[in-house]
Motif scaffolding. Sequence first.
Motif, PDB file in Angstrom:
ATOM      1  N   MET A 179       0.941  -1.036  -0.049  1.00  0.00           N
ATOM      2  CA  MET A 179       0.180   0.130  -0.229  1.00  0.00           C
ATOM      3  C   MET A 179       1.008   1.213  -0.040  1.00  0.00           C
ATOM      4  SD  MET A 179      -2.849   1.421   2.719  1.00  0.00           S
ATOM      5  CE  MET A 179      -1.962   0.547   4.156  1.00  0.00           C
ATOM      6  N   LYS A 180       0.428   2.288  -0.718  1.00  0.00           N
ATOM      7  CA  LYS A 180       1.107   3.527  -0.784  1.00  0.00           C
ATOM      8  C   LYS A 180       0.223   4.449  -0.086  1.00  0.00           C
ATOM      9  CE  LYS A 180       3.648   4.286  -4.292  1.00  0.00           C
ATOM     10  NZ  LYS A 180       4.060   4.701  -5.749  1.00  0.00           N
ATOM     11  N   ILE A 181       0.900   5.430   0.831  1.00  0.00           N
ATOM     12  CA  ILE A 181       0.082   6.564   1.449  1.00  0.00           C
ATOM     13  C   ILE A 181       0.978   7.769   1.018  1.00  0.00           C
ATOM     14  CG2 ILE A 181      -0.642   7.534   3.642  1.00  0.00           C
ATOM     15  CD1 ILE A 181      -0.391   4.670   4.917  1.00  0.00           C
TER      16      ILE A 181
ATOM     17  N   ALA B   2     -10.106  10.946  -8.486  1.00  0.00           N
ATOM     18  CA  ALA B   2      -9.930  10.591  -9.913  1.00  0.00           C
ATOM     19  C   ALA B   2      -8.439   9.921  -9.704  1.00  0.00           C
ATOM     20  CB  ALA B   2      -9.428  11.877 -10.546  1.00  0.00           C
ATOM     21  N   ALA B   3      -7.735   9.843  -8.849  1.00  0.00           N
ATOM     22  CA  ALA B   3      -6.544   9.206  -8.712  1.00  0.00           C
ATOM     23  C   ALA B   3      -7.051   7.846  -8.017  1.00  0.00           C
ATOM     24  CB  ALA B   3      -5.648   9.551  -7.629  1.00  0.00           C
TER      25      ALA B   3
ATOM     26  N   LEU C 151      -0.453  13.161  -8.000  1.00  0.00           N
ATOM     27  CA  LEU C 151      -1.384  12.086  -7.561  1.00  0.00           C
ATOM     28  C   LEU C 151      -1.385  11.024  -8.596  1.00  0.00           C
ATOM     29  CD1 LEU C 151      -4.392  13.593  -5.700  1.00  0.00           C
ATOM     30  CD2 LEU C 151      -2.268  12.532  -4.788  1.00  0.00           C
ATOM     31  N   ALA C 152      -1.462  11.520  -9.774  1.00  0.00           N
ATOM     32  CA  ALA C 152      -1.405  10.453 -10.653  1.00  0.00           C
ATOM     33  C   ALA C 152       0.009  10.000 -11.060  1.00  0.00           C
ATOM     34  CB  ALA C 152      -1.609  11.347 -12.395  1.00  0.00           C
ATOM     35  N   ALA C 153       1.000  10.647 -10.680  1.00  0.00           N
ATOM     36  CA  ALA C 153       2.421  10.087 -10.694  1.00  0.00           C
ATOM     37  C   ALA C 153       2.701   9.222  -9.669  1.00  0.00           C
ATOM     38  CB  ALA C 153       3.420  11.145 -10.796  1.00  0.00           C
ATOM     39  N   MET C 154       2.258   9.549  -8.416  1.00  0.00           N
ATOM     40  CA  MET C 154       2.537   8.685  -7.151  1.00  0.00           C
ATOM     41  C   MET C 154       1.619   7.721  -7.235  1.00  0.00           C
ATOM     42  SD  MET C 154       2.928  11.638  -4.373  1.00  0.00           S
ATOM     43  CE  MET C 154       1.420  12.779  -4.936  1.00  0.00           C
TER      44      MET C 154
END
Length: 115
Positions: A1-3, A75-76, A52-55
């Motif tokens: 998981m990524k926060i 959207a992300a 957010l799209a990159a992360m």
Amino acid sequence: MKIAVPVEGEEIFQHFGRAPAFKVYEVENGAVKASELVASQGTGHTAKSTDLAAMKPDVVLCGGIGTGALAAVEAAGAKLVAGASGRADDAVSAYLAGQLENREDAVHACSCGCH
């Protein structure tokens, strides 16, 4: 998981759309395995959408957030937990321990005049 957490230094930046950076945490088996500081591409909803799209975070922890930035989080495809404050590391630990929940009162129509 990524926060992902919008920060200035080690503190959660309270105006999501103006955050200068994000601290991004990699979590495995309920524990932080790594983190990195990622500079934001700018201010405002469009820049944060790009960030957010990159992360590609699974969760975004933040302080206050306006409805435009909320749309960027949605959207992300990330879960939002708004209303956090203090050190980013502490907020992530609280979230992972089940002690941090989304506060609806932290999501508001932006009236900062910066857009």
